[in-house]
Enzyme design. Structure first.
Site, PDB file in Angstrom:
ATOM      1  N   TYR A  11      25.367  41.383 -17.009  1.00 56.91           N
ATOM      2  CA  TYR A  11      26.506  40.595 -17.464  1.00 56.91           C
ATOM      3  C   TYR A  11      26.197  40.053 -18.855  1.00 56.91           C
ATOM      4  CZ  TYR A  11      29.147  39.734 -13.036  1.00 56.91           C
ATOM      5  OH  TYR A  11      29.925  39.820 -11.924  1.00 56.91           O
ATOM      6  N   ASN A  39      32.396  35.568 -13.666  1.00 57.20           N
ATOM      7  CA  ASN A  39      32.054  34.800 -12.443  1.00 57.20           C
ATOM      8  C   ASN A  39      30.585  34.391 -12.500  1.00 57.20           C
ATOM      9  OD1 ASN A  39      33.776  33.939 -10.181  1.00 57.20           O
ATOM     10  ND2 ASN A  39      32.066  34.653  -8.930  1.00 57.20           N
ATOM     11  N   ALA A  40      29.727  35.048 -11.695  1.00 59.29           N
ATOM     12  CA  ALA A  40      28.267  34.942 -11.882  1.00 59.29           C
ATOM     13  C   ALA A  40      27.669  33.556 -11.678  1.00 59.29           C
ATOM     14  CB  ALA A  40      27.861  35.478 -13.263  1.00 59.29           C
ATOM     15  N   GLU A  41      28.442  32.606 -11.097  1.00 64.06           N
ATOM     16  CA  GLU A  41      27.909  31.259 -10.867  1.00 64.06           C
ATOM     17  C   GLU A  41      27.428  30.610 -12.170  1.00 64.06           C
ATOM     18  OE1 GLU A  41      28.650  33.400  -7.971  1.00 64.06           O
ATOM     19  OE2 GLU A  41      26.537  33.844  -8.232  1.00 64.06           O
ATOM     20  N   ASN A 100      36.075  41.746 -14.077  1.00 60.42           N
ATOM     21  CA  ASN A 100      35.230  41.485 -12.912  1.00 60.42           C
ATOM     22  C   ASN A 100      36.098  41.144 -11.725  1.00 60.42           C
ATOM     23  OD1 ASN A 100      32.253  40.949 -12.229  1.00 60.42           O
ATOM     24  ND2 ASN A 100      33.312  39.222 -11.295  1.00 60.42           N
ATOM     25  N   GLU A 101      35.705  41.649 -10.592  1.00 64.91           N
ATOM     26  CA  GLU A 101      36.384  41.357  -9.322  1.00 64.91           C
ATOM     27  C   GLU A 101      37.745  40.746  -9.519  1.00 64.91           C
ATOM     28  OE1 GLU A 101      34.366  39.372  -6.313  1.00 64.91           O
ATOM     29  OE2 GLU A 101      33.634  41.293  -5.605  1.00 64.91           O
ATOM     30  N   TYR A 160      28.524  41.996   0.048  1.00 68.09           N
ATOM     31  CA  TYR A 160      27.395  41.108   0.348  1.00 68.09           C
ATOM     32  C   TYR A 160      27.384  40.916   1.866  1.00 68.09           C
ATOM     33  CZ  TYR A 160      27.224  40.008  -4.640  1.00 68.09           C
ATOM     34  OH  TYR A 160      27.119  40.089  -6.009  1.00 68.09           O
ATOM     35  N   GLU A 196      27.981  45.855  -6.926  1.00 64.09           N
ATOM     36  CA  GLU A 196      27.208  44.670  -6.503  1.00 64.09           C
ATOM     37  C   GLU A 196      27.001  44.807  -5.009  1.00 64.09           C
ATOM     38  OE1 GLU A 196      28.913  40.839  -7.494  1.00 64.09           O
ATOM     39  OE2 GLU A 196      29.577  41.568  -9.444  1.00 64.09           O
ATOM     40  N   TYR A 240      17.838  33.377  -6.315  1.00 69.97           N
ATOM     41  CA  TYR A 240      18.680  34.250  -5.513  1.00 69.97           C
ATOM     42  C   TYR A 240      17.940  34.860  -4.318  1.00 69.97           C
ATOM     43  CZ  TYR A 240      23.381  36.338  -5.541  1.00 69.97           C
ATOM     44  OH  TYR A 240      24.690  36.649  -5.278  1.00 69.97           O
TER      45      TYR A 240
END
Ligand code: IPT
Length: 997
Positions: free
Chosen positions: A100, A144-146, A204-205, A260, A294, A368
């Site tokens: 990213y 996104n990606a927190e 993204n998503e 996930y 992902e 993570y």
């Protein structure tokens, strides 16, 4: 700061030989100075063509399995260690990485972009290319990606426009960002021959199936092509089976599906899920391979959560084993694991969260629970991924397989079998696991192997043995596979790799210790079988030509089988024996090395093999190389290598030099938060008087007090509201907004009124604090824990990045007296005063605005602050105080000693702290919440060979003016060591201002 010249072996010979004694072994040293792992450039230079079909990606017509790991350069703010982590990903056999790029990390204000220093993405992509990893570039604009704002720069929240849409007011900024980042990505494309970027993800998503969503995707694609992006486009759809962006406007070349399976709640790490079924996409994807952009490689944790060790266990090596092999069984040939190295959301990068989102918030660590831990440590998850990745590299037929449906099922109905076959070679791939993936039962079964080699109705054939499948374990088995010097009929052991070392074919097989194994090879005439280590029974059937080997896995069994086309060296290991086996990438040559913690590279130079890597202990290095090689150089030293009875070379390597970290003492202390006092001079602060805002969220009162509207975006922010009191004022209603875990503290004329979590609260004025008929000041300190993500692209979700930060409401109670406001966040606001560390590094604390976090700041006038320290005993009120100390590091040369800072304090005390190391904010600490109490700090931020400064700003949340009930203070602070390795990569300390404030 130090750099070390690399001395290739030819250069070494010109140096004086000397002898050193190492761990009882004599080692000849030819180098005047040793060298750390030197990049072996595997750079791709010539232009390449990238094509694909329903089976796989193809590079210059050659199929590749894209086995990729996610890594975020913005979560590793020390360019020297980019190479370390990428070396480690490469060494595990990954063929690519997915990256990213965070718009907000590169843009402090409208029109301003920074790609220098830690933000130098050209450099990052160069390293990826040097190391030899393909790159899936994911520049957003939304990621996104927190991460703060989901990658949207915070200034964008103050601009008009509907985010993640075709709104021109938004697109003009999105295009500006893409114009910058696309130019960089374009320079590194395989299609240009100037880099290793193999694909480009659009957005993204994105669940928006409306015309607007599709047009937005189409717009972004057109922009990327106009910017020179020529590699295929990918997309990461969240829902398996969704038809979005497969055809029609916005369609991408390589649609993929995120998954996930274990979710994001690590509180119950034993909980397992069923394996998702990607084959439902087969009918949708007519011309592109099954792809997961992902696939869960770990999980997130939240403030107050159970910690990343739980995330690690939730997605442990067994999970990888069962789920990842199942994906191969389903026919995927493009998989990216999110995350492979998570890293650190340093500074104010963490996303503060939204209580209703699937991930509420994250804290500084973004470990993570990934295969490579935040301090860059290798794990058994890493070892498991390596076994799978090596297999995929060694067995080319896996890149082109079809499912086989006419299969006799395994004899044990608890076991599910995926069967695939390469249409050309007829190589068969079997993946066996429990049908109920969550099962913890150890089972055994027989299965049937049917290939052109014959029909083996019940495998294993050996009486009294069976194929054992433990609970939460899986096997990927092969049949009808051509090795270089022999033919494999089948094996009930898993293949890790095949390496043709020139004279012999090294074939590595494995299974859990104690399990039976059966390997059948075919030879036209009886081969000679020599068991060199361990126990193996062999039978040769002249009628079929089958040589059947039976054994029980334990340690490392070695068998040499000499047939008409050459010698096969079978290395039959258990999990432990394969964990430290390495196959460095030499392109046209193949070697194996075993023993070290890490092997980064190997190079054959005449009769010498030069190997680089890291050691965690004294190690026996065994090298499997051509017989003509008889000398071994390890990290630049010629080591004393002996020929073993197996024909390999073995050398004893000295382990790392013991390291003792300094203890932290001589702390200095200074209290601040002068801003709370009525007489504080705020005349230089920004007047907050806007009556309108571009933010879609309506303010509770006017003026607008959203900090982003005044150019202050990150960290702590001060407000001072002035009013002339009539005497009737009884209190003030405030809505402080800092995200789910944000807090704000309030004072009237220096008298503390309380600290509250984000949200609306009325603070009563103690009558004695109010100055009737005079000027009064309400001071508010808001902790902005970061901007929300815009996860949902629908209208109600795409603008959640705009969720206000700062104050949303400010209303005096008892009397409607007017308040005039001033605001102060980070020094300079959008005019960045510290471009090296950047705008995510600092908020607006007094100490930050005055350089108290910086290394050479003069704290000579401060008092002693021995830890642990309690503000109650100092009679200090609620507010902010700073602790500083320095320490020297003199870590051994050519070593890697990952270090962290640990805070130990009873959790009852309500305080938050910011941890600065050499001026870099490397941790947001919340004593009452946790769970993070240890903060890894990368070399380069730390100076491994010199003076280092720690500054910790503590915000005591409670306490009266005389210190009674004070919750401020700081527990014991120590340096912790996550490991000690010889080797490592050369470290350059990241250049940054020392005292330029
Ligand atoms: C997926 C995002 O694409 C990624 O950026 C990250 O936020 C990840 O989640 C969680 O770590 S979105 C998907 C899980 C719905």
């Amino acid at each position: 700061m130090f750099t070390r010249p690399y001395l290739p072996f030819s250069a070494l010979q010109t140096y004086f030989a000397r002898l050193v004694l190492t761990a009882g072994f004599t080692v000849a040293v030819l180098a005047a100075s040793p060298c750390q792992a030197e990049p072996v450039s595997r750079a791709v230079r010539a232009p390449h063509t990238i094509t694909y079909d329903r089976y796989s990606l193809k590079l210059d017509g050659k199929r590749i399995f894209l086995y990729s790991g996610e890594i975020h350069p913005f979560r590793l703010p020390s360019p020297s260690v980019w190479r370390d982590v990428l070396d480690k990903i490469k060494a595990a056999g990954f063929t690519g990485i997915s990256v990213y790029f965070d718009w907000g990390y590169h843009s402090p204000s409208p029109g301003k972009y920074d790609f220098t220093g830690i933000r130098n993405m050209d450099q990052f992509l160069d390293v990826a290319n040097d190391v030899g990893l393909y790159v899936i570039a994911r520049p957003g604009p939304y990621i996104n990606a927190e991460v703060d704002g989901g990658g949207f720069p915070a200034w964008l929240a103050a601009q008009p426009g509907n985010l993640r849409s075709t709104d021109p007011l938004y697109l003009r900024w999105a295009y500006e960002w893409l114009g910058h980042i696309d130019a960089i990505i374009a320079r590194h494309q395989l299609t240009n021959g100037t880099g290793s970027v193999i694909a480009y993800q659009v957005e993204n998503e994105f669940y928006d199936p409306t015309a607007v969503g599709m047009q937005y995707m189409q717009d972004l694609k057109i922009k990327a092509r106009a910017d020179g992006i020529t590699v295929p486009f990918t997309f990461n759809e969240a829902n398996i089976g969704s038809t979005l962006f497969i055809t029609g406007p916005g369609a991408v070349n390589l649609p993929g599906f995120d998954n996930y399976p274990q979710g994001f709640d690590p509180s119950n790490p034993e909980k397992w899920s069923q394996v998702p079924d990607f084959t439902v996409n087969r009918t949708l994807l007519k011309n592109s391979p099954l792809f997961s952009p992902e696939f869960g490689g770990g999980a997130t944790d939240v403030w107050g959560g159970p910690g990343y060790q739980n995330c690690y266990e939730l997605t442990n090596a067994n999970y990888e084993n069962v789920f990842y092999k199942s994906l191969i069984g389903q026919g995927l040939t493009m998989i990216n694991f999110y995350m492979t190295y998570g890293g650190t959301s340093w500074g104010w990068l963490p996303y503060a969260g939204n209580a209703s989102s699937f991930i509420t918030a994250v804290y500084t660590s973004y470990d993570y629970g990934a295969a490579i831990r935040e301090p860059r440590l290798l794990t058994d998850k890493y070892a498991e991924q390596k076994r799978i990745a090596y297999l995929l590299k060694a067995v080319a037929p896996i890149t082109e397989t079809d499912p086989v449906t006419t299969v006799t099922p395994p004899t044990n109905s608890a076991i599910l079998q995926y069967t695939r076959e390469n249409p050309k070679t007829k190589t068969a791939v079997y993946v066996l696991r429990h049908a109920d993936a969550t099962s913890t039962r150890d089972d055994s079964t027989h299965f049937s192997v049917e290939t052109p080699d014959g029909h083996y109705a019940s495998v294993p054939q050996q009486a009294g043995s069976a194929l054992e499948i433990r609970g939460r374990d899986a096997k990927l088995l092969l049949a009808n596979l051509n090795f270089k010097r022999a033919h494999l009929v089948y094996s009930t052991s898993e293949l890790m790799t095949e390496a043709d070392t020139g004279d012999v074919d090294q074939v590595v097989l494995y299974a859990p210790a104690g399990q039976h194994g059966e390997t059948v090879l075919r030879f036209a005439t009886a081969p000679t079988v020599e068991v060199l280590a361990g126990k193996v029974a062999s039978t040769y059937d002249a009628a079929t030509g089958d040589l059947r080997l039976n054994y029980v896995h334990e340690g490392l069994i070695r068998v040499q089988v000499a047939g008409p086309s050459g010698t096969l060296s079978l290395l039959i290991g258990d999990y432990a024996a394969t964990a430290r086996l390495w196959q460095p990438d030499l392109e046209d040559r193949q070697v194996l090395a075993s023993g070290p913690y890490l092997v980064r590279s190997a190079k054959l130079v005449g009769d010498v093999i030069e190997v680089t890597g890291d050691l965690d202990a004294p190690t026996t290095l065994e090298v499997f190389a051509p017989q003509s090689v008889d000398r071994v150089v390890w990290n630049g030293y010629l080591v004393n290598a002996q020929r073993t009875r197996y024909g390999t070379l073995a050398a004893q390597l000295q382990g790392p030099v013991p390291v003792q970290l300094p203890s932290l003492n001589a702390w200095k202390f200074q209290f601040e938060s002068y801003e709370r006092n009525a007489n504080f001079d705020d005349s230089a602060w920004t007047v907050a008087n806007h009556l309108t805002t571009n933010n879609f969220n309506v303010p509770g009162t006017l003026p607008v007090l959203y900090e982003d509207d005044y150019g202050f975006h990150h960290g702590d922010v001060w407000y001072r509201g002035h009013f002339a009191a009539t005497g009737n004022e009884t209190g003030i209603t405030l809505d402080g907004e800092g995200g789910v875990y944000g807090i704000y503290s309030v004072w009237l004329n220096g008298i503390f009124l309380g600290t509250q979590p984000s949200g609306e609260h009325t603070f009563d004025f103690p009558p004695a604090a109010l100055r009737k008929g005079q000027g009064n000041v309400v001071a508010v300190l808001v902790m902005n824990m970061g901007h929300n993500e815009s996860f949902s692209p629908f209208d109600n979700g795409r603008n959640t990045t705009r969720d206000p930060r700062g104050l949303r409401t400010a209303l005096l109670q008892g009397d409607a007296s007017a308040l005039t406001w001033r605001i102060q966040g980070n020094l300079g606001g959008e005019r960045v005063v510290d471009p090296a560390r950047g705008w995510f590094n600092n908020g607006g604390l007094y100490g930050e605005r005055n350089g108290w976090h910086l290394p050479l700041f003069d704290d000579g006038a401060w008092v002693r602050g021995d830890l642990p320290d309690r503000w109650a005993s100092r009679r200090l009120p609620a507010g902010v105080g700073w602790y500083r100390t320095t320490f020297n590091l003199n870590l051994p040369e050519n070593s890697d000693v990952p270090i962290g800072i640990d805070i130990d304090d009873p959790t009852a005390l309500l305080y938050r702290a910011l941890i600065f190391v050499n001026g870099w904010q490397m941790g947001i600490y919340a004593n009452e919440l946790g769970p993070q109490r240890t903060f890894p700090v990368q070399p380069g931020i730390l100076n491994p060979h010199g003076l280092n400064t720690i500054a910790i700003a503590v915000w005591g949340e409670e306490g009266s003016a005389n210190g009674i009930g004070s919750s401020g203070g700081l527990g014991k602070v120590q340096l912790v060591r996550f490991g000690n390795f010889s080797g490592g990569v050369p470290i350059d300390v990241v250049p940054a201002p020392q005292v330029s404030w």
